[in-house]
Design a protein around this motif. Sequence first.
Motif, PDB file in Angstrom:
ATOM      1  N   LYS A  42      36.936  40.892  32.593  1.00 21.46           N
ATOM      2  CA  LYS A  42      35.963  41.391  33.573  1.00 21.46           C
ATOM      3  C   LYS A  42      34.663  40.586  33.514  1.00 21.46           C
ATOM      4  CE  LYS A  42      38.970  44.492  34.595  1.00 21.46           C
ATOM      5  NZ  LYS A  42      39.817  44.269  35.795  1.00 21.46           N
ATOM      6  N   GLU A  43      34.258  40.199  32.321  1.00 22.34           N
ATOM      7  CA  GLU A  43      33.042  39.385  32.180  1.00 22.34           C
ATOM      8  C   GLU A  43      33.239  38.009  32.811  1.00 22.34           C
ATOM      9  OE1 GLU A  43      30.148  37.448  28.716  1.00 22.34           O
ATOM     10  OE2 GLU A  43      31.792  38.785  28.133  1.00 22.34           O
ATOM     11  N   LEU A  44      34.421  37.418  32.587  1.00 21.59           N
ATOM     12  CA  LEU A  44      34.693  36.101  33.147  1.00 21.59           C
ATOM     13  C   LEU A  44      34.717  36.148  34.672  1.00 21.59           C
ATOM     14  CD1 LEU A  44      35.329  33.132  32.615  1.00 21.59           C
ATOM     15  CD2 LEU A  44      37.752  33.755  32.391  1.00 21.59           C
ATOM     16  N   TRP A  51      28.798  31.969  39.669  1.00 22.00           N
ATOM     17  CA  TRP A  51      28.689  30.512  39.592  1.00 22.00           C
ATOM     18  C   TRP A  51      29.121  29.829  40.883  1.00 22.00           C
ATOM     19  CZ3 TRP A  51      32.133  26.167  38.123  1.00 22.00           C
ATOM     20  CH2 TRP A  51      31.420  25.034  37.732  1.00 22.00           C
ATOM     21  N   VAL A  52      30.224  30.292  41.482  1.00 23.86           N
ATOM     22  CA  VAL A  52      30.674  29.638  42.719  1.00 23.86           C
ATOM     23  C   VAL A  52      29.940  30.171  43.939  1.00 23.86           C
ATOM     24  CG1 VAL A  52      32.958  29.187  41.738  1.00 23.86           C
ATOM     25  CG2 VAL A  52      32.645  31.179  43.229  1.00 23.86           C
ATOM     26  N   GLY A  53      29.223  31.283  43.787  1.00 24.26           N
ATOM     27  CA  GLY A  53      28.374  31.753  44.872  1.00 24.26           C
ATOM     28  C   GLY A  53      28.932  32.880  45.716  1.00 24.26           C
ATOM     29  N   VAL A  54      30.127  33.410  45.369  1.00 28.30           N
ATOM     30  CA  VAL A  54      30.646  34.535  46.162  1.00 28.30           C
ATOM     31  C   VAL A  54      30.015  35.848  45.722  1.00 28.30           C
ATOM     32  CG1 VAL A  54      32.823  33.433  46.766  1.00 28.30           C
ATOM     33  CG2 VAL A  54      32.690  34.774  44.658  1.00 28.30           C
ATOM     34  N   GLY A  55      29.555  35.918  44.482  1.00 25.44           N
ATOM     35  CA  GLY A  55      28.813  37.071  43.999  1.00 25.44           C
ATOM     36  C   GLY A  55      29.628  38.342  43.884  1.00 25.44           C
ATOM     37  N   CYS A  56      28.906  39.449  43.803  1.00 18.50           N
ATOM     38  CA  CYS A  56      29.510  40.764  43.641  1.00 18.50           C
ATOM     39  C   CYS A  56      29.072  41.673  44.783  1.00 18.50           C
ATOM     40  CB  CYS A  56      29.083  41.403  42.313  1.00 18.50           C
ATOM     41  SG  CYS A  56      29.596  40.483  40.846  1.00 18.50           S
ATOM     42  N   THR A  57      29.780  42.768  44.964  1.00 16.26           N
ATOM     43  CA  THR A  57      29.387  43.782  45.941  1.00 16.26           C
ATOM     44  C   THR A  57      28.173  44.538  45.410  1.00 16.26           C
ATOM     45  OG1 THR A  57      30.764  45.527  44.979  1.00 16.26           O
ATOM     46  CG2 THR A  57      31.815  44.044  46.574  1.00 16.26           C
ATOM     47  N   GLU A  58      27.591  45.376  46.261  1.00 19.55           N
ATOM     48  CA  GLU A  58      26.457  46.193  45.824  1.00 19.55           C
ATOM     49  C   GLU A  58      26.852  47.095  44.667  1.00 19.55           C
ATOM     50  OE1 GLU A  58      24.732  48.311  49.053  1.00 19.55           O
ATOM     51  OE2 GLU A  58      24.113  46.505  50.146  1.00 19.55           O
ATOM     52  N   GLY A  59      28.128  47.442  44.613  1.00 19.19           N
ATOM     53  CA  GLY A  59      28.615  48.272  43.518  1.00 19.19           C
ATOM     54  C   GLY A  59      28.941  47.488  42.260  1.00 19.19           C
ATOM     55  N   GLY A  60      28.769  46.172  42.298  1.00 20.95           N
ATOM     56  CA  GLY A  60      28.989  45.356  41.111  1.00 20.95           C
ATOM     57  C   GLY A  60      30.382  44.789  40.971  1.00 20.95           C
ATOM     58  N   THR A  61      31.225  44.944  41.991  1.00 18.74           N
ATOM     59  CA  THR A  61      32.579  44.410  41.925  1.00 18.74           C
ATOM     60  C   THR A  61      32.566  42.932  42.316  1.00 18.74           C
ATOM     61  OG1 THR A  61      33.560  46.541  42.474  1.00 18.74           O
ATOM     62  CG2 THR A  61      34.920  44.597  42.866  1.00 18.74           C
ATOM     63  N   PRO A  62      33.089  42.058  41.466  1.00 18.34           N
ATOM     64  CA  PRO A  62      33.074  40.629  41.786  1.00 18.34           C
ATOM     65  C   PRO A  62      34.089  40.276  42.871  1.00 18.34           C
ATOM     66  CG  PRO A  62      34.273  40.996  39.751  1.00 18.34           C
ATOM     67  CD  PRO A  62      33.695  42.325  40.150  1.00 18.34           C
ATOM     68  N   ARG A  63      33.749  39.259  43.667  1.00 19.89           N
ATOM     69  CA  ARG A  63      34.725  38.722  44.631  1.00 19.89           C
ATOM     70  C   ARG A  63      35.538  37.637  43.917  1.00 19.89           C
ATOM     71  NH1 ARG A  63      29.928  39.428  47.452  1.00 19.89           N
ATOM     72  NH2 ARG A  63      30.046  41.101  49.005  1.00 19.89           N
ATOM     73  N   GLU A 233      32.730  39.786  57.610  1.00 17.48           N
ATOM     74  CA  GLU A 233      32.606  41.052  58.334  1.00 17.48           C
ATOM     75  C   GLU A 233      34.007  41.603  58.547  1.00 17.48           C
ATOM     76  OE1 GLU A 233      30.736  42.815  62.507  1.00 17.48           O
ATOM     77  OE2 GLU A 233      30.365  40.732  61.920  1.00 17.48           O
ATOM     78  N   GLY A 234      34.195  42.856  58.173  1.00 13.93           N
ATOM     79  CA  GLY A 234      35.514  43.468  58.296  1.00 13.93           C
ATOM     80  C   GLY A 234      36.322  43.443  57.012  1.00 13.93           C
ATOM     81  N   PHE A 235      35.859  42.668  56.012  1.00 10.94           N
ATOM     82  CA  PHE A 235      36.511  42.664  54.701  1.00 10.94           C
ATOM     83  C   PHE A 235      35.907  43.781  53.848  1.00 10.94           C
ATOM     84  CE2 PHE A 235      38.369  38.201  53.719  1.00 10.94           C
ATOM     85  CZ  PHE A 235      39.064  38.201  54.917  1.00 10.94           C
ATOM     86  N   ASP A 236      36.745  44.619  53.271  1.00 14.16           N
ATOM     87  CA  ASP A 236      36.314  45.613  52.297  1.00 14.16           C
ATOM     88  C   ASP A 236      36.551  45.003  50.916  1.00 14.16           C
ATOM     89  OD1 ASP A 236      36.083  47.703  50.472  1.00 14.16           O
ATOM     90  OD2 ASP A 236      36.935  49.193  51.836  1.00 14.16           O
ATOM     91  N   ASP A 237      35.500  44.426  50.340  1.00 18.33           N
ATOM     92  CA  ASP A 237      35.660  43.673  49.097  1.00 18.33           C
ATOM     93  C   ASP A 237      36.114  44.550  47.935  1.00 18.33           C
ATOM     94  OD1 ASP A 237      34.810  41.155  50.205  1.00 18.33           O
ATOM     95  OD2 ASP A 237      32.774  41.974  50.224  1.00 18.33           O
ATOM     96  N   ILE A 240      39.783  44.955  48.423  1.00 13.82           N
ATOM     97  CA  ILE A 240      40.506  43.720  48.089  1.00 13.82           C
ATOM     98  C   ILE A 240      40.652  43.594  46.580  1.00 13.82           C
ATOM     99  CG2 ILE A 240      40.315  41.203  48.075  1.00 13.82           C
ATOM    100  CD1 ILE A 240      39.062  41.407  50.874  1.00 13.82           C
ATOM    101  N   TYR A 241      39.565  43.831  45.857  1.00 11.09           N
ATOM    102  CA  TYR A 241      39.619  43.735  44.395  1.00 11.09           C
ATOM    103  C   TYR A 241      40.629  44.746  43.844  1.00 11.09           C
ATOM    104  CZ  TYR A 241      38.083  43.466  39.530  1.00 11.09           C
ATOM    105  OH  TYR A 241      38.052  43.299  38.161  1.00 11.09           O
ATOM    106  N   HIS A 242      40.574  45.978  44.345  1.00 16.42           N
ATOM    107  CA  HIS A 242      41.494  47.014  43.874  1.00 16.42           C
ATOM    108  C   HIS A 242      42.944  46.653  44.194  1.00 16.42           C
ATOM    109  CE1 HIS A 242      42.964  50.934  42.711  1.00 16.42           C
ATOM    110  NE2 HIS A 242      43.470  51.137  43.917  1.00 16.42           N
ATOM    111  N   GLU A 243      43.185  46.115  45.385  1.00 17.05           N
ATOM    112  CA  GLU A 243      44.546  45.734  45.767  1.00 17.05           C
ATOM    113  C   GLU A 243      45.070  44.611  44.859  1.00 17.05           C
ATOM    114  OE1 GLU A 243      48.092  45.926  48.076  1.00 17.05           O
ATOM    115  OE2 GLU A 243      46.391  47.290  47.825  1.00 17.05           O
TER     116      GLU A 243
END
Length: 426
Positions: A42-44, A51-63, A233-237, A240-243
Amino acid sequence: MAEQQKPIRNIPFSPPDMSEAEVAEVAAALRSGWITTGPRVKELEKKVAAWVGVGCTEGGTPRCVCLNSQTACQEMSLHLMGIGSISGGSAEDEVIVPAYTYTASASVVCHVGAKPVLVDIQKDQPTIDYDALEAAITEHTKAVIPVDLGGVPCDYDRIFEILERKKALFRPTSNLQKALGRVAVLSDTAHAFGASYRDKMIGNVADFSAFSWHAVKNFTTGEGGCLTWKAHEGFDDEAIYHELQLLSLHGQSKDALNKNKPGMWEYDIVAPYYKCNMTDIMAAIGLAQFPRYNGMLARRKEIISRFDKAFRPLGIQTLDHYTGNYTSSGHLYLTRLFHKDGRPFSDEERREVIVKMALAGIACNVHYKPLPLHTAYKNLGFDAKDYPNAINFYLNEVTLPLHTRLTDEDVDYIIEQYTRIVKEYL
């Protein structure tokens, strides 16, 4: 008096660059009692996403999701998009792939029950032929898998322009396809961790990017890789992470980390999915590589500069790794060999050069034998004569060792020996 012959050095093609930092981090993981998917994975994921710039959601879930191989990452992107009969799409779904690549770029299309459509590469460049890509798009096309071969990014602006022009043909059949509204770009970025395109990191350029961290890659976790995606827009990040968690762990509603919480033993299997998660032991190696990686990229750039300076005056063609539009990760040093009159070396001559380099203690390779030359793709109906650029590029290609365990003396020796051997044919 005869000149004393220099001793033969032993230069492997691509050994992993390990330090005591990796040893210590793996030991800490082992001592922690948590060795499968857990806090280090999870840390990685969060480090890579930042680092690549996709970041995380407001809830802290990484893309970003770390899995056990780039192949798994690439296949999961197809599942997410609902491409292929096994993933909720159709057996008529088409995915365009360049013919000049490793099998993993195309085999994943077969895994999900879709149809790989191979197209040629550009003349004298191992990247997808953009005109051929445009001509190959039909109403069945759901995705293109461009390949950043050697760590050199494709021309993504041109790819997206083509897909915009072809939007009228697109027939979406899943929610994510509808959200995109065009053919998806699911890039094979196996070689390109640390590369950038127009000042954006690869991983934040294509819709989905699948990286490899195999032992021969610049950045390694032994085996493994990660999948990143851009916010759309239209992606539920979060979804996606959960799936991706479900897809990578048998469709199990809780991973081992969450099951281990007090009283949280029960779980559900929501679908008969796959098993391709990353372990904390693997992630530990990656976490130790991260602080070292910018220096490793800089060292690759330095070696490439020295190689280019030595080999280009001999008429040896090499890739442009660093330009005003992109920065390569410097993963592979591909060369193509030509006689003084411009004739390419024959396949036989190329093979002789590789053997002579091996006798000098230098391991070389070839990247790649085009897919239509392999039995599996012949059996799918692909014919090498339809891919002349790929075949011609392959026949006189030699890949030299390029890695961060090369000393300056090793680099000098490679230059000396390759120059000596190639000059025998000029």
